[in-house]
Design an enzyme around this catalytic site. Sequence first.
Site, PDB file in Angstrom:
ATOM      1  N   TRP A 197       0.863  -1.181   0.000  1.00 28.38           N
ATOM      2  CA  TRP A 197       0.000   0.000   0.000  1.00 28.38           C
ATOM      3  C   TRP A 197       0.906   1.239   0.000  1.00 28.38           C
ATOM      4  CZ3 TRP A 197      -0.197   3.772   3.898  1.00 28.38           C
ATOM      5  CH2 TRP A 197      -1.115   4.791   3.638  1.00 28.38           C
ATOM      6  N   ASP A 365     -14.787  10.069   0.229  1.00 30.38           N
ATOM      7  CA  ASP A 365     -15.432   9.207   1.226  1.00 30.38           C
ATOM      8  C   ASP A 365     -16.042  10.007   2.391  1.00 30.38           C
ATOM      9  OD1 ASP A 365     -16.104   7.089   2.790  1.00 30.38           O
ATOM     10  OD2 ASP A 365     -14.081   6.270   2.979  1.00 30.38           O
ATOM     11  N   ARG A 441     -10.308  -2.883   7.435  1.00 27.51           N
ATOM     12  CA  ARG A 441     -10.815  -1.500   7.481  1.00 27.51           C
ATOM     13  C   ARG A 441     -12.275  -1.485   7.965  1.00 27.51           C
ATOM     14  NH1 ARG A 441     -11.787   3.453   3.380  1.00 27.51           N
ATOM     15  NH2 ARG A 441     -10.312   4.889   4.270  1.00 27.51           N
ATOM     16  N   LYS A 474     -15.470   8.365  -8.693  1.00 28.20           N
ATOM     17  CA  LYS A 474     -14.263   7.631  -8.280  1.00 28.20           C
ATOM     18  C   LYS A 474     -14.758   6.350  -7.625  1.00 28.20           C
ATOM     19  CE  LYS A 474     -10.370   8.167  -5.006  1.00 28.20           C
ATOM     20  NZ  LYS A 474      -9.783   9.126  -4.048  1.00 28.20           N
ATOM     21  N   TRP A 475     -14.484   5.216  -8.248  1.00 32.81           N
ATOM     22  CA  TRP A 475     -14.928   3.898  -7.752  1.00 32.81           C
ATOM     23  C   TRP A 475     -13.769   3.299  -6.971  1.00 32.81           C
ATOM     24  CZ3 TRP A 475     -18.814   0.258 -10.336  1.00 32.81           C
ATOM     25  CH2 TRP A 475     -18.757  -1.037  -9.785  1.00 32.81           C
ATOM     26  N   ASP A 476     -13.947   3.202  -5.672  1.00 33.77           N
ATOM     27  CA  ASP A 476     -12.872   2.741  -4.794  1.00 33.77           C
ATOM     28  C   ASP A 476     -13.126   1.293  -4.371  1.00 33.77           C
ATOM     29  OD1 ASP A 476     -10.643   2.864  -3.158  1.00 33.77           O
ATOM     30  OD2 ASP A 476     -11.348   4.561  -1.963  1.00 33.77           O
ATOM     31  N   MET A 477     -12.124   0.633  -3.826  1.00 28.95           N
ATOM     32  CA  MET A 477     -12.246  -0.744  -3.329  1.00 28.95           C
ATOM     33  C   MET A 477     -11.128  -0.908  -2.308  1.00 28.95           C
ATOM     34  SD  MET A 477     -10.987  -4.143  -3.989  1.00 28.95           S
ATOM     35  CE  MET A 477     -11.687  -5.760  -4.041  1.00 28.95           C
ATOM     36  N   ASP A 546      -2.033   5.972  -3.001  1.00 29.75           N
ATOM     37  CA  ASP A 546      -2.361   6.923  -1.942  1.00 29.75           C
ATOM     38  C   ASP A 546      -1.134   7.719  -1.525  1.00 29.75           C
ATOM     39  OD1 ASP A 546      -5.030   6.547  -1.783  1.00 29.75           O
ATOM     40  OD2 ASP A 546      -4.978   5.131  -0.117  1.00 29.75           O
TER      41      ASP A 546
HETATM   42  C1  DGJ Z   1      -8.549   4.999  -0.660  1.00 31.48           C
HETATM   43  C2  DGJ Z   1      -8.322   5.962  -1.783  1.00 31.48           C
HETATM   44  O1  DGJ Z   1      -7.162   5.636  -2.474  1.00 31.48           O
HETATM   45  C3  DGJ Z   1      -8.257   7.374  -1.220  1.00 31.48           C
HETATM   46  O2  DGJ Z   1      -7.946   8.278  -2.242  1.00 31.48           O
HETATM   47  C4  DGJ Z   1      -9.560   7.698  -0.565  1.00 31.48           C
HETATM   48  O3  DGJ Z   1     -10.572   7.742  -1.537  1.00 31.48           O
HETATM   49  C5  DGJ Z   1      -9.877   6.675   0.515  1.00 31.48           C
HETATM   50  N1  DGJ Z   1      -9.775   5.325   0.017  1.00 31.48           N
HETATM   51  C6  DGJ Z   1     -11.248   6.917   1.061  1.00 31.48           C
HETATM   52  O4  DGJ Z   1     -11.655   5.940   1.913  1.00 31.48           O
END
Ligand code: DGJ
Length: 725
Positions: A197, A365, A441, A474-477, A546
């Site tokens: 990460w 978020d 998380r 922005k589709w996050d996971m 990130d």
């Molecule tokens: C991980 C993403 O990479 C961040 O930019 C942010 O959107 C956070 N998640 C939010 O929980």
Amino acid sequence: MIRYDEKNKVFLIDTENTSYGIAVVDDRYVCHAYYGKKLADTDIRYLLREDEAPLTPSVNKRETGAFLDFAHMEYPETGMGDYRESALCVRSMNGHRASELCYEGYEIVPGKPALEGLPATWGKEEECTTLKIFCRDALLGMKVTLLYSVFEGSDALCRSALIENEGEESFYIEKALSACIDMCDRDFEVMGLFGSWARERHIQRMPLGYGRQNISSFKGESSHQEHPFLALVTPETTQDCGEVYAMNFVYSGNFIAQAEKSQFDSVRMTMGIHPEGFTWKLEPGKRFTVPEVVMVYSAEGLGKMTRTFHDLYREHLIRSPYLHEKRPILINNWEATYFDFDEKKLLEIAKDASELGIEMLVMDDGWFGKRSLDDSSLGDWFVNEDKIKGGLNELVENVKKLGMKFGIWVEPEMISPDSDLYRKHPDWAIQIPGRDITQSRAQYVLDFSREEVVDAVYEMIADVLRSADISYVKWDMNRQLATLGSFALPADRQGELSHRYMLGVYRMQERLITDFPQILLENCSGGGARFDAGMLYYSPQIWCSDDTDAMERLAIQEGTALVYPVSAMGAHVSVCPNHTVGRVTPFETRGDVALLGTFGYELDITKLSAEEKELVKVQVEKYHKYNDLIREGDYYRLASVADNGYYDSWMTVEKDRSRALLFYVQVAARANAKSRFIRLAGLDADKCYMVEGKVYAGSTLMNAGVRISSEFGDFKSRLIEITEA
Ligand code: DGJ
């Protein structure tokens, strides 16, 4: 062009500079004959060394078992005597693990068939050609079609396979990789992309020894740690010389990429869905499609490989209407506020940002359910009106009044244990009955193998998107899959969950971009855990990491750009000390580094000093000046701080070679250092170019270089424009 030589029973698949040879042996085995620089003829049967089967050479030259463990195969199978890594492993209903594919015929067709439910490269009939090789296992009634496609003007070769059950009984596919090539060793070294990460896709290169070296993920995503890319390179390979055999997976879930050096000094290179935990029950009349692998051979080093991938992905993978457009400069509130924001704070950010030329506000978020930390509400996709007073539409309209667009963050695949959705549908979370669900998380993963789950989540999110004028998603996971179990699958199909999950994700992304074609989709996964070719089929850009520290980004962006077009790399300017590593770098350098990608900001702009705000204006200007060139040009890696310890440099050159941009950063100052020369690449040797007010021949710039003076202090960057004189 694809040729078939009937006499030698050889297929030759040609691209502009490469040939790929396949030979049919004994009217039965589909063998790999050649991959490399272009060949003129198809008389290449001698490459198979059919008379050299080991173990019993003088007695039985073609003893089958020995032949199988030595022959170079196109799609090797488990169970019949090839003990190297197989591409296909099938278990019959009575428990036997073996198959024996026999060649049946072929077809060469214009165009490229789509892969059902899967991302894949595409092209018009006149742009590409496909070879289909048909094989059959008579006992199982299994038909396998090997697919090979090539594109006009590209040195890439795309592979996939279809497995069909034409028999009377079901069977279980326990492994179905997508590509395999066997070659004689050339002291190959293995190159891959590794990380963690906030430290994704660092390049690693090491010698290939006997045995198996693999790169893999069975985390349910392509992952931060290992990446679905593998290259075998000869020891002398650099950016512009040496041989490279590369594979990249057009898939975002579990994968394995492996190089295996055998007892006979041959090397088998494979890639496909990771067999760990995978089984697929194939009933009579059904078929299974394996995801695509893109292969690139380059005889001109890594740079040529990189540009082959970039061009292919820009021309034949990414479908977004935004692909060739300058993306709006965005400001994202994540590092500015984390979860602590309301509509007032967002509007303050938007106001200052709009005055400096920033074009879109992205609400990250924390806007839904009752989410004020990362411990609740995923799955409750309703605007939290305590935070966003007046509702989403009012906020969006107010942002628009400032002349900006509006974007929103979602994490559709997840469910918080503390959510209304989980209280209503606890069985929608992936889980093994009787075991605690592994949390990460503070969230669980939704069972996207189930259509009704995907549809329900889709409807909630689509309602939000319909409720206001939203330009970007922005589709996050944010976590990997574990405790794998689905309430919707019977016991003998539980091994299908991870792949079915990916198919569900793809189905929802397809629906999203079809129903909302005006929305610019950016994929993301806890930073860059799903920056892969599969995702690029749906979104033209992906959040790279990130880690927004400019120096850390040099390695992350170098590794990412090794395979993926820079037009896809999400890159933002953030504050210092940097939130991930605490480093302080000049604001100018942060801007220059973020120009290599989709440019934006990730900070509380209301807290910037007047001087920094002036610098934002300069950066915005640079973005508008250079983005067309950076996004559409040819990318050349000139120096890497990972190799030299002091400086990093890349350049991008317009396709017609009339203009280029050189990026240089002095990462570490060196005591008593003189200036250095950076040799440019990709220019026309015979043209003249203007560089910082002086005219030079292209040959001078490429052979002797541009002089870069040494500076006092670390982290200093320079951008130099090169224009045809
Ligand atoms: C991980 C993403 O990479 C961040 O930019 C942010 O959107 C956070 N998640 C939010 O929980």
